[in-house]
Design an enzyme around this catalytic site. Structure first.
Site, PDB file in Angstrom:
ATOM      1  N   SER A  23      32.205  32.887  60.360  1.00  0.00           N
ATOM      2  CA  SER A  23      33.051  32.121  59.435  1.00  0.00           C
ATOM      3  C   SER A  23      34.076  31.263  60.181  1.00  0.00           C
ATOM      4  O   SER A  23      34.340  30.135  59.761  1.00  0.00           O
ATOM      5  CB  SER A  23      33.773  33.055  58.462  1.00  0.00           C
ATOM      6  OG  SER A  23      32.842  33.674  57.623  1.00  0.00           O
ATOM      7  N   LYS A  72      37.603  45.197  51.096  1.00  0.00           N
ATOM      8  CA  LYS A  72      37.442  44.331  49.920  1.00  0.00           C
ATOM      9  C   LYS A  72      38.017  44.921  48.624  1.00  0.00           C
ATOM     10  O   LYS A  72      38.381  44.188  47.714  1.00  0.00           O
ATOM     11  CB  LYS A  72      35.962  44.003  49.694  1.00  0.00           C
ATOM     12  CG  LYS A  72      35.429  42.906  50.592  1.00  0.00           C
ATOM     13  CD  LYS A  72      33.988  42.599  50.200  1.00  0.00           C
ATOM     14  CE  LYS A  72      33.466  41.398  50.929  1.00  0.00           C
ATOM     15  NZ  LYS A  72      32.135  41.003  50.473  1.00  0.00           N
ATOM     16  N   GLU A  84      40.146  37.079  36.930  1.00  0.00           N
ATOM     17  CA  GLU A  84      39.496  38.023  36.007  1.00  0.00           C
ATOM     18  C   GLU A  84      38.130  38.509  36.502  1.00  0.00           C
ATOM     19  O   GLU A  84      37.799  39.688  36.393  1.00  0.00           O
ATOM     20  CB  GLU A  84      39.328  37.382  34.623  1.00  0.00           C
ATOM     21  CG  GLU A  84      40.623  37.266  33.832  1.00  0.00           C
ATOM     22  CD  GLU A  84      41.407  38.576  33.721  1.00  0.00           C
ATOM     23  OE1 GLU A  84      40.785  39.625  33.437  1.00  0.00           O
ATOM     24  OE2 GLU A  84      42.637  38.552  33.937  1.00  0.00           O
ATOM     25  N   ASN A  93      37.085  38.904  47.919  1.00  0.00           N
ATOM     26  CA  ASN A  93      36.640  38.506  49.263  1.00  0.00           C
ATOM     27  C   ASN A  93      37.442  37.340  49.822  1.00  0.00           C
ATOM     28  O   ASN A  93      37.257  36.959  50.969  1.00  0.00           O
ATOM     29  CB  ASN A  93      35.135  38.206  49.307  1.00  0.00           C
ATOM     30  CG  ASN A  93      34.799  36.878  48.659  1.00  0.00           C
ATOM     31  OD1 ASN A  93      35.541  36.379  47.816  1.00  0.00           O
ATOM     32  ND2 ASN A  93      33.690  36.290  49.040  1.00  0.00           N
ATOM     33  N   ASP A 108      31.460  35.779  46.064  1.00  0.00           N
ATOM     34  CA  ASP A 108      30.105  36.202  46.457  1.00  0.00           C
ATOM     35  C   ASP A 108      29.050  35.876  45.393  1.00  0.00           C
ATOM     36  O   ASP A 108      28.036  35.249  45.668  1.00  0.00           O
ATOM     37  CB  ASP A 108      30.071  37.710  46.747  1.00  0.00           C
ATOM     38  CG  ASP A 108      30.643  38.034  48.117  1.00  0.00           C
ATOM     39  OD1 ASP A 108      30.591  37.164  49.006  1.00  0.00           O
ATOM     40  OD2 ASP A 108      31.152  39.160  48.284  1.00  0.00           O
ATOM     41  N   GLY A 132      18.936  47.225  43.402  1.00  0.00           N
ATOM     42  CA  GLY A 132      20.148  47.567  44.149  1.00  0.00           C
ATOM     43  C   GLY A 132      21.359  47.481  43.238  1.00  0.00           C
ATOM     44  O   GLY A 132      21.363  46.706  42.265  1.00  0.00           O
ATOM     45  N   GLY A 134      24.814  47.917  44.714  1.00  0.00           N
ATOM     46  CA  GLY A 134      25.995  47.985  45.573  1.00  0.00           C
ATOM     47  C   GLY A 134      26.962  46.858  45.240  1.00  0.00           C
ATOM     48  O   GLY A 134      26.891  46.250  44.165  1.00  0.00           O
ATOM     49  N   GLY A 135      27.849  46.579  46.196  1.00  0.00           N
ATOM     50  CA  GLY A 135      28.884  45.569  45.979  1.00  0.00           C
ATOM     51  C   GLY A 135      28.313  44.190  45.696  1.00  0.00           C
ATOM     52  O   GLY A 135      28.800  43.477  44.798  1.00  0.00           O
ATOM     53  N   GLY A 253      19.037  34.962  51.869  1.00  0.00           N
ATOM     54  CA  GLY A 253      20.461  35.077  51.538  1.00  0.00           C
ATOM     55  C   GLY A 253      21.377  34.067  52.203  1.00  0.00           C
ATOM     56  O   GLY A 253      22.593  34.083  51.974  1.00  0.00           O
TER      57      GLY A 253
END
Ligand code: NAP
Length: 288
Positions: A23, A72, A84, A93, A108, A132, A134-135, A253
């Protein structure tokens, strides 16, 4: 770095580890291309030191910061305001320092949606299945629901985690309906018959599991599915190869990663990230 001056505004990523993050490269390249007076650094802040870290960034009056593992969720405690959608996702993030007020965002899921839009993939009136819970799955499912997607199915090895996401959607986002299933190929096959988009959000297919596929039976898939995998290293997982062989359109991704970064850039600078920077990141597979 001759361009750093007394007036330069600092942006950064915090997390642990952060030394692999690309990044800084992406944001600094974009600042440079546009002649914007900002700089981006990476700071390793270990678990247990987040409050001191955020206090320090506040004192230094940084313009904004990204947050990665493992902070996070916890970072939300130290912010003045949270958007919100990030509240529903339960994770932030990126943070904007708006005249001393720290505002938390989650880009994300929006980054994933942008990657669909850029490919002209229709999604609003479609049935979308995520493997999946997850986050990453939570961020994507909630943003899809907020966009108006009505039919979201979440399939996970641990059913309770899928149910928790479906419940959040069904309780908080009117007009959207989410169901959950345990990961079972027979059930998944049935579910996919009338689905349009399938997304692997599990970590199966990278690192130690690079030779594995989250599904075994290719006949679960049909050629009209748009199939995405959030993994970008490898560029094509076993899951995506199987989908491609079946005749499906596929996406890895990387675009999600680039677009979530571009959204962050816009929040901090009010300016669009230059397309050439995004293309370079996508081409070179440079961000993590
Ligand atoms: P996470 O919160 O740890 O969730 C991992 C998910 O993978 C869970 O649903 C977990 O199921 C499932 N899983 C793990 N091992 C499994 C196995 N052996 N069999 C079946 N399911 C298994 O991770 P995350 O943050 O959501 O990230 C998930 C993936 O997305 C990672 O590969 C990450 O690199 C990628 N990602 C990409 C981007 C991007 O911008 N492209 C952004 C974020 C994440 P259980 O709930 O049953 O444990």
């Amino acid at each position: 770095m001759g361009r750093i001056k007394g007036s330069t505004q600092l942006t950064c990523i915090i997390g642990s580890p952060v030394d692999h993050s690309k990044s800084p490269y992406m944001h600094n390249l974009a600042f440079e291309k546009l002649g914007l007076d900002y700089a981006y650094m990476a700071f390793d802040i270990k678990e247990g030191f987040l409050k001191q870290g955020v206090d320090g960034l506040r004192t230094l009056n940084v313009r904004g910061f990204n947050i990665t593992m493992p902070h996070k969720q916890e970072v939300m405690k130290y912010l003045d305001k949270i958007e919100e959608d990030a509240k529903l996702i339960g994770a932030v993030n990126t943070v904007l320092n708006d005249n001393g007020k720290l505002i938390g965002y989650n880009t994300d899921g929006k980054g994933f949606i942008k990657s669909l839009e850029e490919r002209d993939v229709k999604y609003i009136d479609e049935k979308i299945v995520l493997i999946g819970a997850g986050g990453a799955a939570k961020a994507i499912a909630i943003e899809l629901a907020l966009k108006g997607v009505k039919n979201i199915v979440i399939v996970n090895r641990t059913l309770e985690k899928a149910e928790a996401i479906s419940n959040t959607i069904n309780k908080n986002i009117q007009g959207s309906e989410s169901r959950s299933l345990v990961l079972d190929e027979k059930l998944l096959k049935e579910e996919l018959k009338d689905a349009n988009i399938l997304i692997n959000t599990t970590s199966i297919g990278m690192g130690d599991t690079i030779d594995n596929n989250i599904i075994n039976d290719r006949d679960i898939l049909h050629k009209d599915l748009f199939v995405a995998d959030l993994i970008y290293n490898p560029v094509k997982t076993k899951f995506l190869s199987m989908a491609e062989e079946k005749g499906c359109r596929i996406m890895n991704g990387l675009a999600m990663l680039v677009y979530q970064g571009a959204l962050v850039f816009k929040i901090w600078t009010g300016t669009d990230m230059p397309v050439e920077v995004m293309k370079e990141m996508e081409k070179r597979n440079l961000i993590e």
